[in-house]
Design a protein around this motif. Sequence first.
Motif, PDB file in Angstrom:
ATOM      1  N   GLY A  35       0.805  -1.226   0.000  1.00 21.69           N
ATOM      2  CA  GLY A  35       0.000   0.000   0.000  1.00 21.69           C
ATOM      3  C   GLY A  35       0.829   1.262   0.000  1.00 21.69           C
ATOM      4  N   SER A  36       1.852   1.317   0.845  1.00 22.12           N
ATOM      5  CA  SER A  36       2.664   2.531   0.913  1.00 22.12           C
ATOM      6  C   SER A  36       3.454   2.744  -0.373  1.00 22.12           C
ATOM      7  CB  SER A  36       3.601   2.497   2.126  1.00 22.12           C
ATOM      8  OG  SER A  36       4.487   1.397   2.051  1.00 22.12           O
ATOM      9  N   GLY A  37       3.942   1.658  -0.973  1.00 20.64           N
ATOM     10  CA  GLY A  37       4.657   1.789  -2.236  1.00 20.64           C
ATOM     11  C   GLY A  37       3.766   2.290  -3.361  1.00 20.64           C
ATOM     12  N   LEU A  38       2.547   1.775  -3.421  1.00 17.88           N
ATOM     13  CA  LEU A  38       1.612   2.200  -4.470  1.00 17.88           C
ATOM     14  C   LEU A  38       1.161   3.648  -4.282  1.00 17.88           C
ATOM     15  CD1 LEU A  38      -0.539  -1.035  -4.824  1.00 17.88           C
ATOM     16  CD2 LEU A  38       1.157  -0.140  -6.443  1.00 17.88           C
ATOM     17  N   VAL A  39       0.957   4.054  -3.027  1.00 18.79           N
ATOM     18  CA  VAL A  39       0.565   5.453  -2.766  1.00 18.79           C
ATOM     19  C   VAL A  39       1.711   6.395  -3.133  1.00 18.79           C
ATOM     20  CG1 VAL A  39       0.051   7.101  -0.920  1.00 18.79           C
ATOM     21  CG2 VAL A  39      -1.177   4.939  -1.039  1.00 18.79           C
ATOM     22  N   LEU A  40       2.932   6.030  -2.752  1.00 18.07           N
ATOM     23  CA  LEU A  40       4.078   6.877  -3.092  1.00 18.07           C
ATOM     24  C   LEU A  40       4.245   6.972  -4.603  1.00 18.07           C
ATOM     25  CD1 LEU A  40       6.492   8.570  -2.206  1.00 18.07           C
ATOM     26  CD2 LEU A  40       7.797   6.432  -1.984  1.00 18.07           C
ATOM     27  N   LYS A  41       4.080   5.852  -5.304  1.00 21.35           N
ATOM     28  CA  LYS A  41       4.166   5.848  -6.764  1.00 21.35           C
ATOM     29  C   LYS A  41       3.117   6.781  -7.360  1.00 21.35           C
ATOM     30  CE  LYS A  41       3.649   3.008 -10.866  1.00 21.35           C
ATOM     31  NZ  LYS A  41       3.431   1.680 -11.427  1.00 21.35           N
ATOM     32  N   SER A  42       1.900   6.674  -6.885  1.00 17.97           N
ATOM     33  CA  SER A  42       0.808   7.506  -7.392  1.00 17.97           C
ATOM     34  C   SER A  42       1.091   8.992  -7.171  1.00 17.97           C
ATOM     35  CB  SER A  42      -0.498   7.109  -6.715  1.00 17.97           C
ATOM     36  OG  SER A  42      -1.548   7.942  -7.121  1.00 17.97           O
ATOM     37  N   TYR A  43       1.545   9.334  -5.978  1.00 18.98           N
ATOM     38  CA  TYR A  43       1.838  10.739  -5.657  1.00 18.98           C
ATOM     39  C   TYR A  43       2.954  11.297  -6.542  1.00 18.98           C
ATOM     40  CZ  TYR A  43       3.293  14.874  -3.104  1.00 18.98           C
ATOM     41  OH  TYR A  43       3.644  16.154  -2.773  1.00 18.98           O
ATOM     42  N   LEU A  44       4.031  10.525  -6.700  1.00 19.66           N
ATOM     43  CA  LEU A  44       5.149  10.993  -7.513  1.00 19.66           C
ATOM     44  C   LEU A  44       4.756  11.121  -8.982  1.00 19.66           C
ATOM     45  CD1 LEU A  44       8.034   8.981  -5.824  1.00 19.66           C
ATOM     46  CD2 LEU A  44       7.635  11.454  -5.684  1.00 19.66           C
ATOM     47  N   LYS A  45       3.893  10.215  -9.472  1.00 17.51           N
ATOM     48  CA  LYS A  45       3.411  10.331 -10.851  1.00 17.51           C
ATOM     49  C   LYS A  45       2.585  11.599 -11.033  1.00 17.51           C
ATOM     50  CE  LYS A  45       2.239   6.896 -13.364  1.00 17.51           C
ATOM     51  NZ  LYS A  45       1.621   5.717 -13.967  1.00 17.51           N
ATOM     52  N   LYS A  46       1.793  11.971 -10.016  1.00 12.88           N
ATOM     53  CA  LYS A  46       1.015  13.209 -10.107  1.00 12.88           C
ATOM     54  C   LYS A  46       1.916  14.433 -10.162  1.00 12.88           C
ATOM     55  CE  LYS A  46      -3.265  11.648  -8.062  1.00 12.88           C
ATOM     56  NZ  LYS A  46      -4.253  11.800  -6.994  1.00 12.88           N
ATOM     57  N   LEU A  47       3.122  14.307  -9.611  1.00 16.07           N
ATOM     58  CA  LEU A  47       4.086  15.402  -9.686  1.00 16.07           C
ATOM     59  C   LEU A  47       4.798  15.432 -11.043  1.00 16.07           C
ATOM     60  CD1 LEU A  47       5.755  15.288  -6.138  1.00 16.07           C
ATOM     61  CD2 LEU A  47       3.982  16.863  -6.963  1.00 16.07           C
ATOM     62  N   GLY A  48       4.530  14.429 -11.888  1.00 14.81           N
ATOM     63  CA  GLY A  48       5.091  14.408 -13.231  1.00 14.81           C
ATOM     64  C   GLY A  48       6.299  13.509 -13.423  1.00 14.81           C
ATOM     65  N   HIS A  49       6.649  12.733 -12.414  1.00 12.58           N
ATOM     66  CA  HIS A  49       7.794  11.842 -12.520  1.00 12.58           C
ATOM     67  C   HIS A  49       7.398  10.541 -13.213  1.00 12.58           C
ATOM     68  CE1 HIS A  49      10.062  14.440  -9.829  1.00 12.58           C
ATOM     69  NE2 HIS A  49       9.016  14.451  -9.014  1.00 12.58           N
ATOM     70  N   ILE A  50       8.390   9.843 -13.733  1.00 12.26           N
ATOM     71  CA  ILE A  50       8.201   8.498 -14.277  1.00 12.26           C
ATOM     72  C   ILE A  50       8.591   7.553 -13.150  1.00 12.26           C
ATOM     73  CG2 ILE A  50       8.981   6.832 -16.006  1.00 12.26           C
ATOM     74  CD1 ILE A  50       9.651   9.313 -17.776  1.00 12.26           C
ATOM     75  N   VAL A  51       7.654   6.721 -12.704  1.00  9.52           N
ATOM     76  CA  VAL A  51       7.873   5.936 -11.486  1.00  9.52           C
ATOM     77  C   VAL A  51       7.538   4.468 -11.708  1.00  9.52           C
ATOM     78  CG1 VAL A  51       7.328   5.753  -9.032  1.00  9.52           C
ATOM     79  CG2 VAL A  51       7.137   7.972 -10.162  1.00  9.52           C
ATOM     80  N   ASP A  52       8.406   3.592 -11.183  1.00  9.76           N
ATOM     81  CA  ASP A  52       8.142   2.157 -11.129  1.00  9.76           C
ATOM     82  C   ASP A  52       8.288   1.702  -9.685  1.00  9.76           C
ATOM     83  OD1 ASP A  52       7.590   1.258 -13.806  1.00  9.76           O
ATOM     84  OD2 ASP A  52       9.693   1.634 -14.274  1.00  9.76           O
ATOM     85  N   PHE A  53       7.520   0.687  -9.333  1.00  6.82           N
ATOM     86  CA  PHE A  53       7.549   0.121  -7.992  1.00  6.82           C
ATOM     87  C   PHE A  53       7.788  -1.373  -8.142  1.00  6.82           C
ATOM     88  CE2 PHE A  53       4.638  -1.444  -4.385  1.00  6.82           C
ATOM     89  CZ  PHE A  53       5.666  -1.455  -3.457  1.00  6.82           C
ATOM     90  N   VAL A  54       8.854  -1.880  -7.550  1.00  5.00           N
ATOM     91  CA  VAL A  54       9.183  -3.300  -7.673  1.00  5.00           C
ATOM     92  C   VAL A  54       9.264  -3.949  -6.293  1.00  5.00           C
ATOM     93  CG1 VAL A  54      10.408  -3.045  -9.857  1.00  5.00           C
ATOM     94  CG2 VAL A  54      11.678  -2.874  -7.738  1.00  5.00           C
ATOM     95  N   LEU A  55       8.916  -5.217  -6.279  1.00  2.00           N
ATOM     96  CA  LEU A  55       9.028  -6.032  -5.077  1.00  2.00           C
ATOM     97  C   LEU A  55       9.909  -7.231  -5.403  1.00  2.00           C
ATOM     98  CD1 LEU A  55       5.251  -6.037  -4.083  1.00  2.00           C
ATOM     99  CD2 LEU A  55       7.075  -4.775  -2.941  1.00  2.00           C
ATOM    100  N   PRO A  56      10.790  -7.633  -4.489  1.00  2.00           N
ATOM    101  CA  PRO A  56      11.677  -8.769  -4.774  1.00  2.00           C
ATOM    102  C   PRO A  56      10.960 -10.112  -4.747  1.00  2.00           C
ATOM    103  CG  PRO A  56      12.073  -7.924  -2.570  1.00  2.00           C
ATOM    104  CD  PRO A  56      11.093  -6.989  -3.225  1.00  2.00           C
ATOM    105  N   ASP A  57       9.794 -10.159  -4.118  1.00  2.00           N
ATOM    106  CA  ASP A  57       9.007 -11.394  -4.021  1.00  2.00           C
ATOM    107  C   ASP A  57       7.580 -11.096  -4.444  1.00  2.00           C
ATOM    108  OD1 ASP A  57      11.119 -12.822  -2.663  1.00  2.00           O
ATOM    109  OD2 ASP A  57      10.528 -11.788  -0.820  1.00  2.00           O
ATOM    110  N   GLU A  58       6.831 -12.148  -4.740  1.00  2.00           N
ATOM    111  CA  GLU A  58       5.411 -11.963  -4.984  1.00  2.00           C
ATOM    112  C   GLU A  58       4.739 -11.619  -3.665  1.00  2.00           C
ATOM    113  OE1 GLU A  58       3.429 -15.045  -7.098  1.00  2.00           O
ATOM    114  OE2 GLU A  58       5.058 -15.283  -8.519  1.00  2.00           O
ATOM    115  N   PHE A  59       3.672 -10.829  -3.748  1.00  2.00           N
ATOM    116  CA  PHE A  59       2.937 -10.533  -2.516  1.00  2.00           C
ATOM    117  C   PHE A  59       1.982 -11.682  -2.213  1.00  2.00           C
ATOM    118  CE2 PHE A  59       1.126  -8.050  -6.008  1.00  2.00           C
ATOM    119  CZ  PHE A  59      -0.184  -8.493  -6.034  1.00  2.00           C
TER     120      PHE A  59
END
Length: 64
Positions: A35-59
């Motif tokens: 949740g925190s990773g997805l929210v941070l990604k969403s916020y940074l994208k709204k600021l105009g950045h190109i953002v990816d969020f990766v996890l080392p394992d499946e959730f």
Amino acid sequence: MKKSNKDTKQIIKLFQEKKKILIFGHTHPDGDALGSGLVLKSYLKKLGHIVDFVLPDEFPSFLN
């Protein structure tokens, strides 16, 4: 350690220029990590950045 206004201004300035940002989650992610990773990604994208969020394992499947 308490952050000064100078530190805060430097951080804000850092994110004013559009950047490519990669967010890493921790191993064996839980709902908070996802949740925190997805929210941070969403916020940074709204600021105009190109953002990816990766996890080392499946959730866990219960988060599907």
